[in-house]
Design a protein around this motif. Structure first.
Motif, PDB file in Angstrom:
ATOM      1  N   ASN A  45      19.886  -3.356 -11.928  1.00 52.49           N
ATOM      2  CA  ASN A  45      20.177  -4.610 -11.237  1.00 52.49           C
ATOM      3  C   ASN A  45      19.719  -4.556  -9.787  1.00 52.49           C
ATOM      4  O   ASN A  45      19.142  -5.522  -9.263  1.00 52.49           O
ATOM      5  N   ARG A  46      19.954  -3.432  -9.128  1.00 49.56           N
ATOM      6  CA  ARG A  46      19.566  -3.278  -7.713  1.00 49.56           C
ATOM      7  C   ARG A  46      18.058  -3.408  -7.536  1.00 49.56           C
ATOM      8  O   ARG A  46      17.578  -4.120  -6.642  1.00 49.56           O
ATOM      9  N   ILE A  47      17.290  -2.735  -8.386  1.00 51.95           N
ATOM     10  CA  ILE A  47      15.835  -2.754  -8.236  1.00 51.95           C
ATOM     11  C   ILE A  47      15.262  -4.123  -8.613  1.00 51.95           C
ATOM     12  O   ILE A  47      14.359  -4.633  -7.945  1.00 51.95           O
ATOM     13  N   LEU A  48      15.799  -4.731  -9.659  1.00 48.51           N
ATOM     14  CA  LEU A  48      15.326  -6.061 -10.046  1.00 48.51           C
ATOM     15  C   LEU A  48      15.637  -7.100  -8.973  1.00 48.51           C
ATOM     16  O   LEU A  48      14.886  -8.063  -8.782  1.00 48.51           O
ATOM     17  N   ALA A  49      16.747  -6.911  -8.250  1.00 47.28           N
ATOM     18  CA  ALA A  49      17.095  -7.836  -7.167  1.00 47.28           C
ATOM     19  C   ALA A  49      16.156  -7.653  -5.982  1.00 47.28           C
ATOM     20  O   ALA A  49      15.935  -8.592  -5.217  1.00 47.28           O
ATOM     21  N   GLY A  50      15.607  -6.420  -5.811  1.00 50.15           N
ATOM     22  CA  GLY A  50      14.558  -6.103  -4.853  1.00 50.15           C
ATOM     23  C   GLY A  50      14.855  -6.529  -3.418  1.00 50.15           C
ATOM     24  O   GLY A  50      15.995  -6.698  -3.024  1.00 50.15           O
ATOM     25  N   PRO A  51      13.753  -6.756  -2.649  1.00 43.21           N
ATOM     26  CA  PRO A  51      12.348  -6.578  -3.047  1.00 43.21           C
ATOM     27  C   PRO A  51      11.900  -5.108  -2.976  1.00 43.21           C
ATOM     28  O   PRO A  51      12.439  -4.338  -2.191  1.00 43.21           O
ATOM     29  N   VAL A  52      10.895  -4.777  -3.799  1.00 42.95           N
ATOM     30  CA  VAL A  52      10.360  -3.420  -3.828  1.00 42.95           C
ATOM     31  C   VAL A  52       8.913  -3.445  -3.357  1.00 42.95           C
ATOM     32  O   VAL A  52       8.096  -4.191  -3.896  1.00 42.95           O
ATOM     33  N   SER A  53       8.610  -2.634  -2.348  1.00 48.70           N
ATOM     34  CA  SER A  53       7.244  -2.530  -1.838  1.00 48.70           C
ATOM     35  C   SER A  53       6.473  -1.479  -2.625  1.00 48.70           C
ATOM     36  O   SER A  53       7.000  -0.841  -3.540  1.00 48.70           O
ATOM     37  N   GLY A  54       5.243  -1.243  -2.228  1.00 51.20           N
ATOM     38  CA  GLY A  54       4.429  -0.226  -2.877  1.00 51.20           C
ATOM     39  C   GLY A  54       4.981   1.172  -2.698  1.00 51.20           C
ATOM     40  O   GLY A  54       4.606   2.099  -3.438  1.00 51.20           O
ATOM     41  N   ALA A  55       5.883   1.344  -1.710  1.00 55.41           N
ATOM     42  CA  ALA A  55       6.491   2.658  -1.483  1.00 55.41           C
ATOM     43  C   ALA A  55       7.542   2.983  -2.535  1.00 55.41           C
ATOM     44  O   ALA A  55       8.009   4.120  -2.611  1.00 55.41           O
ATOM     45  N   GLY A  56       7.927   2.014  -3.333  1.00 55.30           N
ATOM     46  CA  GLY A  56       8.857   2.267  -4.425  1.00 55.30           C
ATOM     47  C   GLY A  56      10.298   2.297  -3.984  1.00 55.30           C
ATOM     48  O   GLY A  56      10.720   1.556  -3.095  1.00 55.30           O
ATOM     49  N   VAL A  57      11.077   3.174  -4.620  1.00 51.69           N
ATOM     50  CA  VAL A  57      12.509   3.242  -4.357  1.00 51.69           C
ATOM     51  C   VAL A  57      12.909   4.661  -3.978  1.00 51.69           C
ATOM     52  O   VAL A  57      12.256   5.635  -4.354  1.00 51.69           O
ATOM     53  N   ILE A  58      13.980   4.751  -3.200  1.00 51.99           N
ATOM     54  CA  ILE A  58      14.551   6.024  -2.787  1.00 51.99           C
ATOM     55  C   ILE A  58      16.043   5.991  -3.063  1.00 51.99           C
ATOM     56  O   ILE A  58      16.714   4.984  -2.805  1.00 51.99           O
TER      57      ILE A  58
END
Length: 302
Positions: A50-63
């Motif tokens: 849910n957190r990642i889909l809510a985003g936004p996510v850049s090209g750097a991805g997630v941490i």
């Protein structure tokens, strides 16, 4: 504050991306919610998705920073959604969890001996790279996603239930359960004596730092309860009960011996509350124990 509307929105967002985990009738008026069968081995996949889909996510991805389970969930969700993931874990993280992170494609960074130290390093890294920081528990989207298991549980036990026992670390799971089920059922937090962040916060009237130790520290070892979890627990007048390491070890053993359920120590804490009498149901009280994670070394079950 996270509420039922947020949980329902999360359920729509992650629909088809997480497993509907089963419920096992474990005895008269007792059920186990087998959330440890979730993708990546714990409930945290709901929140991370849910957190990642809510985003936004850049090209750097997630941490993410994690003693293990949140990192595994972040790595799994990021891989499924096509994003790179970097996960910071303490050097004390179980080898089985670190190895699985690598299998899921995450870059693993080991920093410090406790979650708090790995967390601090992950925050700095996210600021440097612009990656989406995914908090392991103190985040509204994480909590709302976790809460979807409560909606699911209600649909699986249409006859109803009275009480849910929830193992507590940083508060992300119990907060989600409160948001989805609060007001309808009794919710009891269960914590190890050596990881009592919620218990101490409720005593103090605010989140406070606590020492972290014991067999469940890898999954429940938050030094301080999250603000989201504390606010919901205080508002809902949630009780927390404590169990010691010996009780946790015995509960984990019995879950394996009697039900062939292989769970981690933190997960077994919830069941330990029943076995020790830390929580005593009334006659006829219908109880659900959330079994929330299974990222453990099976060799230690014998």
């Amino acid at each position: 504050m996270v509420d039922l509307a947020d949980v329902r929105a999360a359920a729509k967002r992650i629909d088809g991306r997480v497993r509907r985990t089963p419920v096992l009738a474990a005895g008269p008026d007792l059920w186990f919610k087998l959330e440890f069968t979730q993708h990546a081995g714990s409930f945290k996949t709901r929140g991370m998705m849910n957190r990642i889909l809510a985003g936004p996510v850049s090209g750097a991805g997630v941490i993410a920073a994690s003693g293990g389970n949140a990192g595994l969930a972040a790595a799994y969700a990021a891989r499924e959604l096509g994003h790179p993931a970097e996960v910071f874990v303490p050097v004390t993280a179980p080898a089985v969890k670190v190895a699985k992170l690598g299998k899921l494609g995450a870059r693993v960074v080991q920093e410090g001996r406790e979650y708090a130290e790995a967390y601090a390093a992950a925050v700095v890294r996210a600021e440097e790279t612009g990656a989406l920081f995914c908090h392991a528990y103190d985040d509204p989207e994480m909590v709302a996603g976790n809460g979807t298991l409560g909606l699911e549980l209600s649909s699986q036990l249409p006859g109803g239930f009275d009480t849910v026992l929830v193992a507590v670390g940083g508060g992300g799971l119990i907060a989600g359960v409160i948001a989805s089920l609060g007001g309808d059922v009794r919710i009891i937090g269960v914590e190890p004596v050596g990881c009592r962040a919620l218990f101490a916060a409720l005593e103090a009237g605010e989140p406070v730092d606590v020492p972290v130790s014991g067999v469940a520290a890898d999954s429940l070892g938050a030094r301080r309860i999250g603000d989201v979890g504390f606010d919901l627990a205080r508002k809902s007048k949630i009780d927390s009960v404590l169990v010691d390491d010996n009780a946790i070890i015995e509960a984990r053993r019995r879950l394996w011996d009697e039900y062939r359920l292989a769970v981690e120590h933190g997960t077994a804490a919830a069941y330990a509350a029943l076995l020790t009498g830390a929580y005593r149901p009334a006659p006829g009280e219908r109880v659900v124990v959330l079994l929330c994670g299974a990222n453990t070394d099976p060799a230690t079950l014998a």
